[in-house]
Design a protein around this motif. Structure first.
Motif, PDB file in Angstrom:
ATOM      1  N   VAL A   1      50.389 105.047  -7.474  1.00 23.64           N
ATOM      2  CA  VAL A   1      50.524 105.518  -7.595  1.00 23.64           C
ATOM      3  C   VAL A   1      50.033 105.562  -5.550  1.00 23.64           C
ATOM      4  O   VAL A   1      50.156 105.115  -4.619  1.00 23.64           O
ATOM      5  CB  VAL A   1      51.564 106.578  -7.993  1.00 23.64           C
ATOM      6  N   ALA A   2      48.535 106.846  -6.182  1.00 25.08           N
ATOM      7  CA  ALA A   2      48.120 106.483  -4.820  1.00 25.08           C
ATOM      8  C   ALA A   2      47.576 105.543  -3.982  1.00 25.08           C
ATOM      9  O   ALA A   2      47.090 105.553  -2.768  1.00 25.08           O
ATOM     10  CB  ALA A   2      46.475 107.168  -5.388  1.00 25.08           C
ATOM     11  N   ARG A   3      47.409 104.169  -4.407  1.00 29.26           N
ATOM     12  CA  ARG A   3      46.839 103.087  -3.797  1.00 29.26           C
ATOM     13  C   ARG A   3      47.777 102.570  -3.026  1.00 29.26           C
ATOM     14  O   ARG A   3      47.866 102.691  -1.219  1.00 29.26           O
ATOM     15  CB  ARG A   3      46.486 102.323  -4.098  1.00 29.26           C
ATOM     16  N   LEU A   4      48.968 102.500  -3.233  1.00 30.54           N
ATOM     17  CA  LEU A   4      50.027 102.215  -2.288  1.00 30.54           C
ATOM     18  C   LEU A   4      51.160 103.157  -1.043  1.00 30.54           C
ATOM     19  O   LEU A   4      51.865 102.651  -0.462  1.00 30.54           O
ATOM     20  CB  LEU A   4      51.521 101.436  -3.740  1.00 30.54           C
TER      21      LEU A   4
ATOM     22  N   PHE B   1      69.746  98.076 -13.808  1.00 32.14           N
ATOM     23  CA  PHE B   1      69.179  96.896 -13.770  1.00 32.14           C
ATOM     24  C   PHE B   1      68.012  96.321 -13.099  1.00 32.14           C
ATOM     25  O   PHE B   1      67.539  95.597 -12.848  1.00 32.14           O
ATOM     26  CB  PHE B   1      70.568  96.193 -13.883  1.00 32.14           C
ATOM     27  N   ASP B   2      67.805  97.851 -12.554  1.00 26.93           N
ATOM     28  CA  ASP B   2      66.790  96.459 -11.136  1.00 26.93           C
ATOM     29  C   ASP B   2      64.554  97.847 -10.773  1.00 26.93           C
ATOM     30  O   ASP B   2      64.130  97.159  -9.988  1.00 26.93           O
ATOM     31  CB  ASP B   2      67.189  97.127  -9.179  1.00 26.93           C
ATOM     32  N   ILE B   3      64.689  97.992 -12.771  1.00 25.26           N
ATOM     33  CA  ILE B   3      63.606  98.511 -12.961  1.00 25.26           C
ATOM     34  C   ILE B   3      63.031  97.703 -13.831  1.00 25.26           C
ATOM     35  O   ILE B   3      63.846  97.753 -14.657  1.00 25.26           O
ATOM     36  CB  ILE B   3      63.668 100.267 -12.953  1.00 25.26           C
ATOM     37  N   SER B   4      61.892  97.295 -13.680  1.00 23.09           N
ATOM     38  CA  SER B   4      61.526  95.541 -14.525  1.00 23.09           C
ATOM     39  C   SER B   4      60.062  95.802 -14.548  1.00 23.09           C
ATOM     40  O   SER B   4      59.523  95.753 -15.044  1.00 23.09           O
ATOM     41  CB  SER B   4      61.925  94.186 -14.806  1.00 23.09           C
ATOM     42  N   ILE B   5      59.594  96.040 -13.103  1.00 20.23           N
ATOM     43  CA  ILE B   5      57.770  96.674 -13.407  1.00 20.23           C
ATOM     44  C   ILE B   5      57.585  97.554 -12.739  1.00 20.23           C
ATOM     45  O   ILE B   5      58.070  98.476 -11.659  1.00 20.23           O
ATOM     46  CB  ILE B   5      57.385  95.341 -13.004  1.00 20.23           C
ATOM     47  N   GLU B   6      55.780  97.797 -12.610  1.00 19.37           N
ATOM     48  CA  GLU B   6      55.179  98.415 -11.950  1.00 19.37           C
ATOM     49  C   GLU B   6      56.050  99.348 -10.212  1.00 19.37           C
ATOM     50  O   GLU B   6      56.050 100.742 -10.723  1.00 19.37           O
ATOM     51  CB  GLU B   6      53.902  98.633 -12.294  1.00 19.37           C
ATOM     52  N   VAL B   7      55.720  98.630  -9.941  1.00 20.81           N
ATOM     53  CA  VAL B   7      56.375  98.611  -8.796  1.00 20.81           C
ATOM     54  C   VAL B   7      57.612  99.168  -7.776  1.00 20.81           C
ATOM     55  O   VAL B   7      58.072 100.049  -7.497  1.00 20.81           O
ATOM     56  CB  VAL B   7      56.246  97.659  -7.622  1.00 20.81           C
ATOM     57  N   ASP B   8      58.593  99.396  -9.229  1.00 19.78           N
ATOM     58  CA  ASP B   8      59.771  99.586  -9.363  1.00 19.78           C
ATOM     59  C   ASP B   8      59.468 101.132  -9.463  1.00 19.78           C
ATOM     60  O   ASP B   8      60.310 101.904  -8.719  1.00 19.78           O
ATOM     61  CB  ASP B   8      60.569  99.138 -10.162  1.00 19.78           C
ATOM     62  N   LEU B   9      58.869 101.499 -10.184  1.00 20.02           N
ATOM     63  CA  LEU B   9      58.692 102.731 -10.723  1.00 20.02           C
ATOM     64  C   LEU B   9      58.179 103.143  -9.274  1.00 20.02           C
ATOM     65  O   LEU B   9      58.528 104.692  -9.328  1.00 20.02           O
ATOM     66  CB  LEU B   9      57.556 103.327 -11.609  1.00 20.02           C
ATOM     67  N   ILE B  10      57.407 103.398  -8.759  1.00 21.88           N
ATOM     68  CA  ILE B  10      56.152 102.978  -7.762  1.00 21.88           C
ATOM     69  C   ILE B  10      57.725 104.151  -6.255  1.00 21.88           C
ATOM     70  O   ILE B  10      57.690 104.796  -5.999  1.00 21.88           O
ATOM     71  CB  ILE B  10      55.393 103.002  -7.536  1.00 21.88           C
ATOM     72  N   GLU B  11      57.994 102.861  -6.125  1.00 16.22           N
ATOM     73  CA  GLU B  11      59.198 102.189  -5.361  1.00 16.22           C
ATOM     74  C   GLU B  11      60.179 103.983  -5.051  1.00 16.22           C
ATOM     75  O   GLU B  11      60.931 104.240  -4.057  1.00 16.22           O
ATOM     76  CB  GLU B  11      60.463 101.103  -4.931  1.00 16.22           C
TER      77      GLU B  11
END
Length: 804
Positions: A420-423, A461-471
């Protein structure tokens, strides 16, 4: 999706500070969170002085058959009002505009003031109002009938709670969870830290044992199907005014209580539902794919023959509905319906996607199913609809029956706070991460030193990977609140080789020439594409956005012509356009369907040569104007003399003003005037000129080379010849350059003449030739030999004669 401020407040904790839910704040907040607000405004027009009144007596008008003289009780006195509404009757409660009231006028911003008046000799003290006259609907067949319990004398704005605001969201396809009040309330709650407090939706116990059998053969397409029998309902019961108003403010009109209830659940929970007339169903409900023999008459009267990949709701008699799209006319609820079968299902998005457009439909149900409906929502929606149905229409409910197919698997996603901090360029505490995600329904199920594991809710339906949570974290935290950091890498300027003309330079030159760049869709209307370029046939889209955008363009001209049409329809009389982009070409007879995607540059001119002003005459553009502009672009390459124009024919272009563009013997484009037939069909009053050329032909530049200037004078000669009129200037130039020798430095055509002094099919062309030798002065003897050679070459090639 349209929602209202008051409805959202019903779903949020009442103890929250309501100041944060002001319209201005919501517009900014939702748009910044990715839920763009397209429009917002009051749910009713501005009016004043309208109260609830009761019609006490109705008598015929003495001098008008269509008017009635009514006695109206406004709570303090009884007044005489003349009314022409067909539904006026004694005992009716209606909105009453008192003397001095202001109603929405026909002209925006000019209210209509009610005055004491005489209608056909009878005094009228005010006006009884329809919904349209109050700005609550576009049309009305009679007076706005209020419930019998409406308190007489109450201000109608207060009674209907019209001081409300609507919001229209333009949602991206991945946010189907916000196509219901529940999803929007969840978003607003998460953005503001307000708990969501959903209305109570109790389970309705079965009072009868009646069921109707259901089976699913297409288990992948329909993973869950719920059904319920409700008997002895009263379809004639009025829909409560509160429900009618909520539907109206969200863009739906009241039809009958059963349809209104299913629409209400659709808006409230985002779950489409349908009600069948139980008496019309035979044997059992079967959810299956269509067969070649199936045919269905829909609720809108349209007959369709569904393709075999279309999911149907059927019984023993045949199809009943297009699953997730629209019900059939035969099994729909009518005024004679007494028993209904409520349907509530989850259809897989891919099973519904594109099917509605295929049959020329777009419904609220298909809009939601295509984007994904919560597959855990059906039980709640069924109980909610049953409760409302029994409350409004009465009746007795049977048990809920459920059939399951292949339900989607539950998803779990891991998240590392360090990522989260990196992105995002900022550190978020574990508590903040958990708080934000739990507000969105994403619950923490496990946590270690450096990893959190979350359970993804069934509605996302649009959340499946880590970057989705970070978004999601960035979105709720606020994109505008993320820190701004400079890139830590050394920037390198790109090389700009002299052998390449940049697209930017081409665009700048066209803008300098008065053109405006446009960007049009690669999808075009099939009819216009066929009229402009029928061969090669365009590539059809399997899932087009609309019928007007169902094939891929094989030329840039349809987009340019459509843009011109749009501008001409808005009184733009002088238009110059250009576009760069890909076209999509396939070879006829190519079984592998190989598609080339060359980059093209297209242009269009229309109207006057110069902007209209007192010092300029009204001269319209012609072929040579657009040809000159194209030659200006060719000049940027440094080898304009390698381009040539040759006569051509094209279905969209004028037979006498059409040329192909040739580069080193290769056909690279077309230029010409739009064919008169096509010009008439498109209703253009002036000539339209277009060009299209492969972009690569204009990007390759000749690298400049230095050559010393000659110290010796130039020698010029003029040459006038008579040739047949069909001989082109380009052909003359080619012969003269070949015969005039290496020291020719200038060749121009300065006069063309046709007239009675020449033969019928002849023309005179005057050319100027200039030579310059690098090391000596050319004498008359040198030039005479060259001239003789040039004349001889023209005689041999074109049977040319020197003009005397």
């Amino acid at each position: 999706m349209i929602f209202t401020q008051q409805w959202i407040r019903e779903w949020l904790d009442a103890s929250a500070d309501q100041a944060i839910l002001t319209p201005e704040r919501l517009v900014t907040q939702l748009t910044m969170a990715g839920l763009e607000v397209d429009a917002h405004g009051p749910v009713a027009a501005t009016f004043s002085g309208v109260i609830v009144a009761q019609v006490v007596d109705v008598q015929p008008h003495p001098d008008a058959d269509k008017l009635r003289v009514c006695t109206v009780d406004d709570g303090t006195q009884r007044l005489q009002v003349v009314c022409g509404a067909p539904n006026v009757c004694a005992g009716l409660k209606v909105p009453y505009a008192t003397i001095g009231a202001e109603l929405p006028g026909a002209d925006e911003g000019k209210p209509f003031r009610i005055k004491k008046a005489k209608l056909r000799g009878v005094e009228s003290f005010g006006m009884l109002c329809s919904a349209a006259e109050l700005g609550l609907s576009e049309a009305a067949d009679g007076l706005f009938e209020l419930p019998a319990e409406a308190p007489v004398g109450t201000d109608i704005r207060s009674y209907l709670d019209l001081n409300d605001t609507f919001f229209e969201l333009d949602l991206t396809p991945n946010r189907g969870d916000c196509l219901g009040i529940n999803g929007i309330a969840r978003e607003i709650g998460a953005l503001n830290g307000i708990p969501v407090a959903a209305p109570e939706m109790p389970i309705v116990p079965a009072t009868i044992e009646d069921t109707f059998p259901v089976s699913i053969s297409a288990t992948d397409a329909c993973p869950r199907y719920l059904g319920r029998v409700v008997r002895n309902i009263d379809v004639a019961a009025p829909t409560p005014l509160w429900m009618q108003e909520k539907l109206r403010r969200c863009g739906l009109r009241s039809i009958d209580p059963v349809v209104d209830i299913t629409n209400y659940v659709l808006l409230e929970l985002g779950q489409p539902m349908h009600a069948f007339d139980l008496a019309r169903l035979q044997q059992e409900i079967c959810v299956r794919l269509a067969t070649p023999d199936d045919e269905l008459v829909l609720l809108d009267g349209k007959t369709v023959q569904p393709d075999t990949d279309t999911l149907l709701i059927a019984d023993a008699s045949g199809p009943l509905a297009l699953a997730g799209i629209m019900g059939g006319e035969h099994s729909g609820v009518t005024e004679n319906t007494r028993d209904v079968f409520l349907e509530c299902a989850f259809f897989a998005p891919l099973a519904v996607a594109g099917r509605a457009r295929r049959y020329g439909l777009h419904t609220d149900a298909s809009h939601r199913y295509e984007r994904g409906v919560d597959f855990g929502l059906q039980a709640m929606a069924m109980e909610r609809a049953t409760s409302l149905l029994l409350q409004i229409c009465g009746g007795e409910a049977g048990p809920v029956t459920e059939q399951l197919g292949d339900l989607p698997a539950t998803r779990e996603v891991s998240l590392k706070p360090t990522h989260v901090a990196r992105l995002l360029g900022m550190t978020m505490s574990d508590e903040n991460i958990i708080s934000i995600l739990s507000g969105l329904g994403v619950e923490l199920i496990a946590q270690s030193d450096d990893t959190m594991r979350f359970s993804v809710p069934s509605f996302r339906f649009d959340i499946s990977i880590e970057v989705d949570l970070i978004e999601e974290l960035a979105r709720v935290h606020g994109y505008d609140k993320l820190p701004v950091t400079r890139p830590a890498v050394r920037m390198q300027l790109p090389e700009q080789p002299e052998s390449v003309v940049s697209i930017t330079r081409l665009r700048e030159r066209l803008v300098t020439l008065g053109y405006q760049q446009v960007i049009t869709y690669s999808f075009v209307e099939p009819g216009l594409m066929a009229a402009v370029q029928a061969s090669p046939p365009p590539v059809p889209l399997q899932n087009p956005i609309s019928a007007d955008m169902s094939v891929m363009r094989t030329s840039l001209w349809p987009g340019l012509i459509s843009t011109l049409k749009h501008n001409v329809n808005r009184q733009q009389s002088r238009v110059r356009l250009f576009e760069t982009g890909q076209v999509f070409l396939r070879r006829e007879g190519d079984h592998e369907q190989t598609i080339r995607q060359p980059e093209m540059l297209g242009g269009l001119v229309y109207g006057t040569r110069e902007p209209m002003e007192w010092s300029q005459g009204r001269q319209f553009v012609d072929f040579f104007d657009i040809k000159g502009d194209l030659e200006t672009l060719m000049g940027l390459t440094g080898h304009a003399d390698t381009f040539s124009f040759a006569n051509a024919e094209h279905q969209a272009l004028h037979a006498g003003q059409c040329a192909r563009i040739v580069l080193n013997g290769r056909h690279v484009g077309l230029i010409g005037a739009l064919a008169p037939r096509l010009q008439r069909e498109l209703d253009f009053s002036q000539r339209v000129f277009v060009f299209e050329i492969e972009l690569d032909a204009l990007l390759a530049a000749k690298v400049p080379e230095f050559s010393p200037l000659s110290r010796f004078p130039e020698v010029s000669r003029d040459l006038a010849i008579v040739i047949e009129h069909q001989v082109s200037a380009q052909a003359l130039r080619e012969v003269l350059r070949a015969e005039a020798g290496e020291y020719l430095v200038g060749l121009r055509i300065f006069d063309v003449f046709q007239g009675d002094a020449l033969g019928k099919n002849e023309k005179s062309v005057a050319l100027g030739l200039t030579w310059q030798h690098p090391s000596r002065t050319l004498g008359d003897d040198d030039i005479n030999v060259i001239i003789e050679r040039c004349v001889k070459g023209l005689e041999d090639k074109f049977n040319a004669k020197l003009r005397k």
